[in-house]
Design a protein around this motif. Structure first.
Motif, short mmCIF file in Angstrom:
data_model
loop_
_atom_site.label_atom_id
_atom_site.label_comp_id
_atom_site.label_asym_id
_atom_site.label_seq_id
_atom_site.Cartn_x
_atom_site.Cartn_y
_atom_site.Cartn_z
N VAL A 1 -41.66 -8.12 121.77
CA VAL A 1 -42.91 -7.48 121.36
C VAL A 1 -42.82 -7.14 119.88
O VAL A 1 -41.91 -6.43 119.45
CB VAL A 1 -43.19 -6.21 122.18
CG1 VAL A 1 -44.46 -5.52 121.69
CG2 VAL A 1 -43.32 -6.56 123.66
N VAL B 1 -44.94 -5.45 116.72
CA VAL B 1 -46.08 -4.61 116.37
C VAL B 1 -46.19 -4.54 114.86
O VAL B 1 -45.27 -4.05 114.19
CB VAL B 1 -45.94 -3.19 116.96
CG1 VAL B 1 -47.14 -2.34 116.55
CG2 VAL B 1 -45.81 -3.24 118.47
N TYR C 1 -44.62 4.25 120.50
CA TYR C 1 -45.42 3.32 121.29
C TYR C 1 -44.97 3.32 122.74
O TYR C 1 -43.77 3.30 123.03
CB TYR C 1 -45.32 1.91 120.71
CG TYR C 1 -45.94 1.78 119.34
CD1 TYR C 1 -47.31 1.58 119.19
CD2 TYR C 1 -45.15 1.86 118.20
CE1 TYR C 1 -47.88 1.46 117.94
CE2 TYR C 1 -45.72 1.74 116.94
CZ TYR C 1 -47.08 1.55 116.82
OH TYR C 1 -47.65 1.44 115.58
N ILE D 1 -45.05 0.90 125.72
CA ILE D 1 -45.24 -0.51 126.02
C ILE D 1 -45.20 -0.68 127.53
O ILE D 1 -44.20 -0.37 128.17
CB ILE D 1 -44.16 -1.36 125.33
CG1 ILE D 1 -44.23 -1.16 123.81
CG2 ILE D 1 -44.33 -2.84 125.67
CD1 ILE D 1 -43.08 -1.79 123.06
N ILE E 1 -49.26 -7.40 129.29
CA ILE E 1 -48.60 -6.49 128.35
C ILE E 1 -49.64 -5.68 127.60
O ILE E 1 -50.60 -6.22 127.07
CB ILE E 1 -47.74 -7.27 127.34
CG1 ILE E 1 -46.75 -8.16 128.07
CG2 ILE E 1 -47.01 -6.33 126.39
CD1 ILE E 1 -46.02 -9.11 127.17
N THR E 2 -49.45 -4.36 127.56
CA THR E 2 -50.29 -3.49 126.73
C THR E 2 -49.38 -2.62 125.88
O THR E 2 -48.28 -2.24 126.31
CB THR E 2 -51.20 -2.59 127.58
OG1 THR E 2 -50.40 -1.75 128.41
CG2 THR E 2 -52.13 -3.41 128.44
N VAL E 3 -49.85 -2.31 124.68
CA VAL E 3 -49.12 -1.44 123.77
C VAL E 3 -50.02 -0.26 123.44
O VAL E 3 -51.14 -0.43 122.93
CB VAL E 3 -48.71 -2.19 122.48
CG1 VAL E 3 -48.00 -1.24 121.52
CG2 VAL E 3 -47.79 -3.35 122.83
N ARG F 1 -52.59 -11.82 126.75
CA ARG F 1 -51.69 -10.88 127.41
C ARG F 1 -51.13 -11.45 128.71
O ARG F 1 -50.17 -10.92 129.24
CB ARG F 1 -52.45 -9.57 127.70
CG ARG F 1 -52.77 -8.78 126.43
CD ARG F 1 -53.45 -7.48 126.77
NE ARG F 1 -53.77 -6.72 125.59
CZ ARG F 1 -54.40 -5.55 125.60
NH1 ARG F 1 -54.79 -5.03 126.76
NH2 ARG F 1 -54.65 -4.90 124.50
#
Length: 258
Positions: free
Chosen positions: A177, A179, A188, A190, A225-227, A242
């Protein structure tokens, strides 16, 4: 009696003059030699101390290197300095494992090299692969410092596939990941949702410019996947889908928090 006394005094003066001449010879010959030997010894001692300091600094250098494809013609090299002292990055080596070719990025073809990286600092260098990249070839990427240390990318070897994607060399199931951020002191959350369950990772590393983390998951499959920026409360949208289909053991997803 007077003549005898005069001769005696004359012999005494000659003895004194002889001693003075001998002392002069000693001063003009032996003393410079002593000073020279002393300077040589001092130079040797300083050299030994400098070498010990250099060896100690060389042993303390610790760079983490992650290379990943930006697009079909460029590769990003993310570097983090984990040492308590700064390092000067002098060269980046790209070795084609398939054709046994080597390319060197240094001050002659990159104006940003050598690059100083202070303790706990990080940077991203984008390499132009226009004349390098060939489908199916694998590349090892190494970073060299001015102290003579070499640090290999954790993601070696990097392979450009016929599908137009970059495959990393890890044999584990991993999600990398990235960013992009200019917010500064951020944390963050994740979240990775997998086929059977989901996994939450909180990374407390402060970031500015770029933040890079690798997360291991137990199996291949599709992952969402979300951040989440804990400080601002915002959710980040990646420049890749995603939903990730795991054709290869490792893939990456990039998010923008600028």
């Amino acid at each position: 009696m007077r003549i005898f006394g005069y001769r005696k005094r004359k012999r005494g003066v000659a003895s004194v003059l002889g001693i003075l001449i001998m002392v002069g010879i000693l001063i003009t010959s032996i003393l410079p030699t002593f000073i020279y030997v002393n300077e040589v010894n001092n130079y040797y001692d300083r050299t030994v101390v400098d070498l010990k300091i250099t060896d100690n600094e060389r042993s303390q250098e610790n760079l983490e290197v992650y290379a990943y494809g930006h697009n079909e013609t460029s590769v990003d090299v993310f570097i983090v300095n984990r040492a308590p002292l700064g390092s000067n990055i002098s060269r980046i080596w790209v070795m084609n494992k398939t054709l046994q070719n080597v390319w060197i990025f240094n001050s002659t073809n990159r104006p940003d090299l050598p690059l100083y990286l202070g303790a706990a600092e990080q940077t991203t260098l984008r390499l132009d692969f226009t004349d390098i990249n060939e489908v199916g070839n694998s590349y090892n990427i190494e970073v060299t410092t001015e102290r003579g240390n070499k640090f290999s990318s954790t993601t070696n070897p990097l392979t450009y596939t016929p599908e137009g994607t970059w495959q990393t060399g890890t044999t584990e199931f991993q999600i990398q990941v990235i960013v992009q951020s200019n917010q500064g002191q951020d944390r963050y959350l994740i979240q990775i949702f997998g086929p059977e369950s989901h996994y939450d990772f909180v990374d407390s590393t402060t970031v500015q410019g770029m933040f890079f983390s690798i997360f291991s998951v137990p199996q291949a499959g599709q992952y969402n996947i979300t951040v989440h920026n804990i400080k601002s409360g915002s959710y980040l949208v990646g420049n890749m889908t995603r939903i990730l289909t795991w054709i290869y053991p490792s893939t990456y997803c990039q998010f923008d928090d600028t």
